[in-house]
Enzyme design. Structure first.
Site, PDB file in Angstrom:
ATOM      1  NE  ARG A  64     -95.668  28.321 -16.904  1.00 53.39           N
ATOM      2  CZ  ARG A  64     -95.376  28.735 -15.681  1.00 53.39           C
ATOM      3  NH1 ARG A  64     -94.355  29.562 -15.490  1.00 53.39           N
ATOM      4  NH2 ARG A  64     -96.105  28.379 -14.649  1.00 53.39           N
ATOM      5  CG  LEU A  92     -87.330  30.842 -15.424  1.00 52.03           C
ATOM      6  CD1 LEU A  92     -85.887  31.112 -15.057  1.00 52.03           C
ATOM      7  CD2 LEU A  92     -87.911  31.992 -16.249  1.00 52.03           C
ATOM      8  CG  ASN A 106     -83.259  28.350  -7.769  1.00 52.93           C
ATOM      9  OD1 ASN A 106     -83.554  29.500  -7.452  1.00 52.93           O
ATOM     10  ND2 ASN A 106     -83.975  27.299  -7.391  1.00 52.93           N
ATOM     11  CG  HIS A 108     -85.196  24.480  -3.315  1.00 46.66           C
ATOM     12  ND1 HIS A 108     -86.432  24.964  -3.700  1.00 46.66           N
ATOM     13  CD2 HIS A 108     -85.441  23.361  -2.601  1.00 46.66           C
ATOM     14  CE1 HIS A 108     -87.368  24.158  -3.229  1.00 46.66           C
ATOM     15  NE2 HIS A 108     -86.790  23.173  -2.560  1.00 46.66           N
ATOM     16  CG  LEU A 143     -89.621  23.408  -9.465  1.00 43.96           C
ATOM     17  CD1 LEU A 143     -89.462  24.834  -9.975  1.00 43.96           C
ATOM     18  CD2 LEU A 143     -90.955  23.208  -8.775  1.00 43.96           C
TER      19      LEU A 143
END
Ligand code: GRF
Length: 195
Positions: A64, A92, A106, A108, A143
């Site tokens: 990653r 990430l 982000n 969602h 997350l």
């Protein structure tokens, strides 16, 4: 403000963000990056004259850090001030996220903190929820977990399927994300709440 937008697929949210950054809007898109060279969103960005970059994750396998270094290298020439994840489907790590704390958003498709992760619409239907929606949040290493910057709510209807519910939520995403970005880019941290 210079905004990098990360996508993985159709980029419908990315298109709405691009269309919103006009006139006296404090931000402009400087690059659209995808981890998938086949992402349809790349064509939409190019059609609007926004530079695009592709960094495939496959060649990096489980590394990653190497994948994320490649991303950092790809966007560096565009000197972004902000990153908007818009249908970007790769996690990430803290190594990438930490330097972007307070500068990465982000969207969602759930009313966080409910339904972090995937299959949010199926889970809301399964739970018998009567209200569902989407959230724009600041990205942190955990997350789908950072400070909430905006939410939009939709009703769940008795005959809803995952598809009909997802479509209703996506319509709200397209309204919510541009409003949150405009506020965020102007330094206004008041949450955007749409119902
Ligand atoms: C959609 O499911 C949306 O809810 C989520 O990412 C998916 C693809 O969005 N944010 P987009 O059309 O690529 O913006």
């Amino acid at each position: 403000k210079r905004v990098a937008i990360f996508i993985s697929g159709g980029g419908s949210n990315m298109v709405k963000l691009l269309e919103s950054m006009v006139g006296d809007h404090p931000a402009r898109a400087c690059v659209v990056l995808s981890n998938d060279p086949q992402a349809k969103g790349l064509e939409h960005a190019e059609a609007r004259g926004v530079p695009t970059e592709v960094v495939r994750h496959h060649p990096f396998g489980k590394d990653r850090a190497a994948f994320e270094h490649a991303i950092s290298g790809a966007i560096a020439p565009y000197a972004p001030d902000l990153i908007c994840l818009a249908g970007f489907m790769r996690k990430l790590t803290a190594e990438f996220v930490d330097p972007w704390r307070g500068k990465m958003l982000n969207i969602h498709p759930s009313l966080l903190p409910k339904y972090k992760g995937l299959h949010t619409h199926a889970r809301a239907l399964e739970a018998g929820d009567t209200v569902h929606g989407c959230t724009v949040h600041e990205v942190t290493p955990a997350l789908d977990d950072g400070p909430i910057l905006g939410q939009a709510r939709v009703p769940v209807l008795p005959d809803d399927t995952e598809e009909t519910l997802a479509a209703r939520v996506l319509t709200q995403e397209h309204l919510l994300y541009p409003q949150v970005l405009a506020r965020f880019a102007s330094g206004d941290r008041r949450p955007v709440l749409l119902s």
